[in-house]
Design a protein around this motif. Structure first.
Motif, short mmCIF file in Angstrom:
data_model
loop_
_atom_site.label_atom_id
_atom_site.label_comp_id
_atom_site.label_asym_id
_atom_site.label_seq_id
_atom_site.Cartn_x
_atom_site.Cartn_y
_atom_site.Cartn_z
N GLN A 75 32.72 64.63 36.95
CA GLN A 75 32.25 64.87 35.60
C GLN A 75 32.36 66.34 35.22
OE1 GLN A 75 28.66 62.94 34.66
NE2 GLN A 75 28.81 63.43 32.49
N ILE A 76 32.07 67.24 36.14
CA ILE A 76 32.22 68.67 35.86
C ILE A 76 33.68 69.02 35.62
CG2 ILE A 76 32.04 70.96 36.92
CD1 ILE A 76 29.46 69.93 38.28
N VAL A 77 34.57 68.48 36.43
CA VAL A 77 36.00 68.74 36.25
C VAL A 77 36.47 68.21 34.90
CG1 VAL A 77 38.30 68.15 37.10
CG2 VAL A 77 36.54 68.89 38.70
N GLU A 78 36.03 67.01 34.54
CA GLU A 78 36.48 66.40 33.28
C GLU A 78 35.95 67.15 32.07
OE1 GLU A 78 35.04 62.47 33.66
OE2 GLU A 78 36.63 61.84 35.03
N PHE A 121 42.28 57.91 30.81
CA PHE A 121 42.59 59.20 31.41
C PHE A 121 41.50 59.62 32.39
CE2 PHE A 121 43.18 63.81 31.52
CZ PHE A 121 44.51 63.84 31.88
N HIS A 122 40.25 59.26 32.09
CA HIS A 122 39.16 59.57 33.02
C HIS A 122 39.40 58.86 34.36
CE1 HIS A 122 36.34 61.81 30.51
NE2 HIS A 122 36.68 61.01 29.51
N TYR A 123 39.78 57.61 34.31
CA TYR A 123 40.01 56.86 35.55
C TYR A 123 41.22 57.39 36.30
CZ TYR A 123 36.51 53.55 33.96
OH TYR A 123 35.35 52.98 33.54
N ILE A 124 42.27 57.75 35.57
CA ILE A 124 43.44 58.32 36.23
C ILE A 124 43.09 59.66 36.86
CG2 ILE A 124 45.75 59.29 35.84
CD1 ILE A 124 46.11 57.11 33.68
N GLY A 125 42.34 60.49 36.15
CA GLY A 125 41.94 61.79 36.69
C GLY A 125 41.03 61.65 37.90
N ARG A 126 40.09 60.72 37.83
CA ARG A 126 39.20 60.50 38.98
C ARG A 126 39.97 59.96 40.17
NH1 ARG A 126 33.40 58.39 36.60
NH2 ARG A 126 33.03 60.23 35.35
N SER A 127 40.93 59.09 39.91
CA SER A 127 41.75 58.56 41.01
C SER A 127 42.57 59.67 41.64
CB SER A 127 42.66 57.45 40.49
OG SER A 127 41.91 56.38 40.00
N ALA A 128 43.14 60.55 40.82
CA ALA A 128 43.93 61.67 41.36
C ALA A 128 43.04 62.61 42.17
CB ALA A 128 44.61 62.42 40.22
N LEU A 129 41.83 62.89 41.66
CA LEU A 129 40.91 63.75 42.40
C LEU A 129 40.50 63.11 43.72
CD1 LEU A 129 39.29 66.40 42.35
CD2 LEU A 129 37.50 65.16 41.13
N LEU A 130 40.23 61.82 43.70
CA LEU A 130 39.86 61.11 44.91
C LEU A 130 41.01 61.10 45.92
CD1 LEU A 130 37.59 59.51 46.21
CD2 LEU A 130 38.58 57.45 45.24
N LEU A 133 41.20 64.61 47.45
CA LEU A 133 40.15 64.81 48.46
C LEU A 133 40.43 64.00 49.73
CD1 LEU A 133 36.97 64.81 46.22
CD2 LEU A 133 38.02 66.75 47.38
N GLY A 134 40.97 62.79 49.56
CA GLY A 134 41.34 61.97 50.72
C GLY A 134 42.45 62.63 51.51
N LEU A 135 43.44 63.19 50.82
CA LEU A 135 44.54 63.89 51.50
C LEU A 135 44.02 65.11 52.25
CD1 LEU A 135 47.61 63.98 51.95
CD2 LEU A 135 47.74 65.41 49.91
N LEU A 136 43.09 65.83 51.63
CA LEU A 136 42.47 66.97 52.30
C LEU A 136 41.73 66.53 53.56
CD1 LEU A 136 41.65 70.00 52.29
CD2 LEU A 136 39.66 69.30 50.97
N ALA A 137 41.02 65.41 53.46
CA ALA A 137 40.27 64.91 54.62
C ALA A 137 41.21 64.49 55.74
CB ALA A 137 39.40 63.73 54.20
N VAL A 138 42.32 63.83 55.40
CA VAL A 138 43.26 63.39 56.42
C VAL A 138 43.94 64.60 57.07
CG1 VAL A 138 45.45 62.19 56.77
CG2 VAL A 138 43.64 61.11 55.46
#
Length: 140
Positions: free
Chosen positions: A38-41, A54-63, A66-71
């Motif tokens: 929500q802060i990013v959006e 666009f909110h869902y696409i943005g949240r999916s991209a952010l997720l 973060l998943g790629l960073l975790a891996v």
């Protein structure tokens, strides 16, 4: 107890701790992710609360990011936790309470003001030194 039995017991205990840590992270991530999204959006992307696609696409991209960073940093989990703890736990424990007391109770005794300033200084030095070491270990 023979050394082999001690090792298997320690391994079982460690696996249990790692399992509990994974469960804690699993249930904590949504609490951290949704305010971040929500802060990013609203603040960074300046989106208005109407374009749901666009909110869902943005949240999916952010997720996914973060998943790629975790891996990518899964082998350095200890260092990553050290960095997060250095820059969040230490200030919450030492700096902020003393700073709030110093600012909100200006009529406190000279001794308490000195103690507040000492805790603020000590917390800042510890945060910077431990944080610098943790970032150094994470990068190199």
């Amino acid at each position: 107890m023979a050394p082999k039995e001690m090792y298997s017991r320690a391994h079982t205990d460690m696996a249990g701790v790692e399992c509990m840590y994974a469960v804690a992270v699993f249930f904590t991530v949504p609490l951290c992710f949704f305010p971040l999204a929500q802060i990013v959006e609203t603040s960074i992307l300046k989106l208005k609360p109407g374009g749901f696609l666009f909110h869902y696409i943005g949240r999916s991209a952010l997720l996914l990011a973060l998943g790629l960073l975790a891996v990518c940093s899964s082998r350095q989990l200890t260092n990553f936790v050290a960095v997060a703890s250095a820059f969040s736990s230490l200030p919450i424990t030492y700096i902020y309470p003393a700073l709030f007391h110093y600012l909100l109770v200006p009529t406190s005794s000279r001794w308490l003001q000195t103690l507040d300033l000492t805790l603020i200084g000590l917390g800042t030095v510890c945060t910077l030194s431990i944080g610098t070491q943790a970032v150094w270990d994470l990068l190199f």
